[in-house]
Design a protein around this motif. Sequence first.
Motif, PDB file in Angstrom:
ATOM      1  N   PRO A  34       3.739   1.880   4.444  1.00 19.96           N
ATOM      2  CA  PRO A  34       3.166   0.984   5.446  1.00 19.96           C
ATOM      3  C   PRO A  34       4.239   0.246   6.232  1.00 19.96           C
ATOM      4  O   PRO A  34       5.336  -0.021   5.737  1.00 19.96           O
ATOM      5  CB  PRO A  34       2.360  -0.014   4.613  1.00 19.96           C
TER       6      PRO A  34
ATOM      7  N   GLU B 181      -6.279   6.515   7.018  1.00 15.49           N
ATOM      8  CA  GLU B 181      -7.129   7.536   6.409  1.00 15.49           C
ATOM      9  C   GLU B 181      -7.587   8.546   7.452  1.00 15.49           C
ATOM     10  O   GLU B 181      -8.059   8.176   8.536  1.00 15.49           O
ATOM     11  CB  GLU B 181      -8.346   6.883   5.759  1.00 15.49           C
TER      12      GLU B 181
ATOM     13  N   PHE C 231      -2.484   6.196  -1.989  1.00 20.09           N
ATOM     14  CA  PHE C 231      -3.798   6.217  -1.387  1.00 20.09           C
ATOM     15  C   PHE C 231      -4.670   7.273  -2.055  1.00 20.09           C
ATOM     16  O   PHE C 231      -4.197   8.100  -2.822  1.00 20.09           O
ATOM     17  CB  PHE C 231      -3.695   6.489   0.121  1.00 20.09           C
TER      18      PHE C 231
ATOM     19  N   ALA D 158      -0.370   9.374   2.462  1.00 16.72           N
ATOM     20  CA  ALA D 158       0.903   8.671   2.532  1.00 16.72           C
ATOM     21  C   ALA D 158       2.009   9.629   2.899  1.00 16.72           C
ATOM     22  O   ALA D 158       3.168   9.318   2.761  1.00 16.72           O
ATOM     23  CB  ALA D 158       1.217   8.007   1.199  1.00 16.72           C
TER      24      ALA D 158
ATOM     25  N   THR E  12      -6.564   9.637   2.107  1.00 16.34           N
ATOM     26  CA  THR E  12      -5.880   8.520   2.733  1.00 16.34           C
ATOM     27  C   THR E  12      -4.400   8.775   2.542  1.00 16.34           C
ATOM     28  O   THR E  12      -3.798   8.359   1.581  1.00 16.34           O
ATOM     29  CB  THR E  12      -6.275   7.181   2.078  1.00 16.34           C
TER      30      THR E  12
ATOM     31  N   GLU F 124      -1.316  -1.374   7.192  1.00 16.55           N
ATOM     32  CA  GLU F 124      -1.283  -1.501   5.736  1.00 16.55           C
ATOM     33  C   GLU F 124      -1.960  -0.317   5.043  1.00 16.55           C
ATOM     34  O   GLU F 124      -1.722  -0.052   3.867  1.00 16.55           O
ATOM     35  CB  GLU F 124      -1.951  -2.801   5.295  1.00 16.55           C
ATOM     36  N   SER F 125      -2.797   0.420   5.773  1.00 17.18           N
ATOM     37  CA  SER F 125      -3.415   1.624   5.210  1.00 17.18           C
ATOM     38  C   SER F 125      -3.865   2.536   6.340  1.00 17.18           C
ATOM     39  O   SER F 125      -3.936   2.125   7.507  1.00 17.18           O
ATOM     40  CB  SER F 125      -4.596   1.265   4.302  1.00 17.18           C
TER      41      SER F 125
ATOM     42  N   MET G 202       0.845  -1.196   0.000  1.00 20.17           N
ATOM     43  CA  MET G 202       0.000   0.000   0.000  1.00 20.17           C
ATOM     44  C   MET G 202       0.879   1.243   0.000  1.00 20.17           C
ATOM     45  O   MET G 202       1.221   1.753   1.050  1.00 20.17           O
ATOM     46  CB  MET G 202      -0.908   0.010   1.224  1.00 20.17           C
TER      47      MET G 202
END
Length: 584
Positions: A121, A128, A34, A40, A38, A125-126, A31
Amino acid sequence: MHGAGCSTTTRTTPQTPSGPPGPTPRRRADMTRFTRRTFAAGSAATLTAAALAACSFDRGTGGGEGEDAPRDIHWLGWGGTTWNQNFNLFSPTGVNVTPGTSFVYEPLLRVDRSTAGELLPHLAESWEFNDEGTELTFTLVSDVTWSDGEPFTAGDVKFTWDLVLAGKTPNSYPFASVEAPDDQTVVVTYDEPSFADLVGFATRQIVPEHVWAEQDVRTWTNPEPVGTGPGVLASFSPQQIAFDLREDYWGGAPSGPNKLFMHAVTGDAAKQQLIDGTLDVGGTGWENADEEFVALDPENNVYTFFPVGTADGLIFNTTQAPYDDVHVRRALRAAVDLAIAAEVAAVGYSVPTFAGLDATVFSEMLAEDQEQSQDIEYAKAQLEEGGWTVTEAGKLEKDGETYELRYDVYQPYAEWVTTGQILADQWNETLGLTVAVNKMADAPFTEASSIGDFGMLSYSPFGGSMPYDMFATMSDLQFTPISEQAIWNYGRFQNEEYDELVHELGSIPAGEDAERSRELIIRIQEILTEEAPFIATATAGWKLVANEQNWTGYPTVEGGFDYGPNGTVPADGILTVMNLEPNS
């Protein structure tokens, strides 16, 4: 523990591995991009896209042929010549954290070192933010286990951060609460828009609730650490620590070494052991490394420098006379020629700006007139304007009070000691001041810096790799009174306008209102230049000294790696050691 800089590499012989730098552990790049909110990267990331005592031991061998060949790597440790067995990340009062915790405990995110701004990550893994920037949701990587086999869950994350929020540790976090609605989800809530805090999660390591819940974190030393990282304590002595590297590590089995030894060796002994291959790798600065190390074996010996965009320097205790007077601070800064110190140290440093930035890394957002240069007449004028005189004994005098000057420097960093003596010599030559250079071992230095028991101190003025992240470390967000333990803002700098600007900068989402972000960053630099709470003596960075007789694949600036060779930084040290390959 200590910081780091920016300059060009000092390696003279390019060392290109014969093939890829080892397989990237699974899940690392699942990931990396985004949707709109979301994130990064943290606030203002778009502005920074361009930034970025001797002991004896059994060496064994490194890489080798066959399943039974020893696979040990020997890493030069840090923090002095003896260690206490203390793996408590939250460091009980008076006991230093043992080197190696970064191989045991991991954060949710990590910084992409190739961009010095994007976040990638790790245990999450994600992630937001909501539109207001007041709620941040993480989705954790599945199937992660602690080194004792227990599953890693969102409950562990909540437990760790609740320790901080409850005031049970010396740390402080800017969010108000944390919840774990299920095993894979963590929700962090803020009282105000806090998009820029995202980068902080790259250093907030997680501990296991099932191990820590019954302990008093203020006194416990955590002698047998359990973490999600690959490092499992195999043995401990005050001069040597051994970690087994987990074959069942969630990020993948090690590509090369399966055992990591860390050694408490310093000075010439450390250099000799790197030369003869007894030690494989370290992060020490080495004056004249090209001639004294690289040239001895250009095929295997590597010395390089990873810029991080900030600076090492001298921090003034702004609560203590005479350093509470801005005229004294400006005078001491103007009286020195920092280019001489950078040249003599010869470890990859260059001279940063007045505000402590690397002028190349942050070239698109520099305030005007930021180039540091010696101005002896200005220095003398500042002392006169402040009502100060210099006595025949080299002391500062004002209103009948005299002050002896002392500069406390961190003894394990040879280049900081060298720089300290150069500055003291220049202050004597230019202003007639006598400044004692007080070399301090790790434990007393850590204690003095954290509680503010100093006048002038060698340290990195601020940390981080993005403007908000950096400047926030000197703001009210990190302010603690003298005698109370500080994590940053050791000089107890206070400026109302500065704090307001930092708070506004932190409220701007990544990729939005770049013009206003730049305005804030420039004015912040102007305040730091005017107030002189520190002298930025050298661009900061990570040094890599490696003897590649046994292992190859260390990250290099020119090699395109997204992690750096720093064993003190969560995730980076792990990726470095887990991706090494035998030098066959």
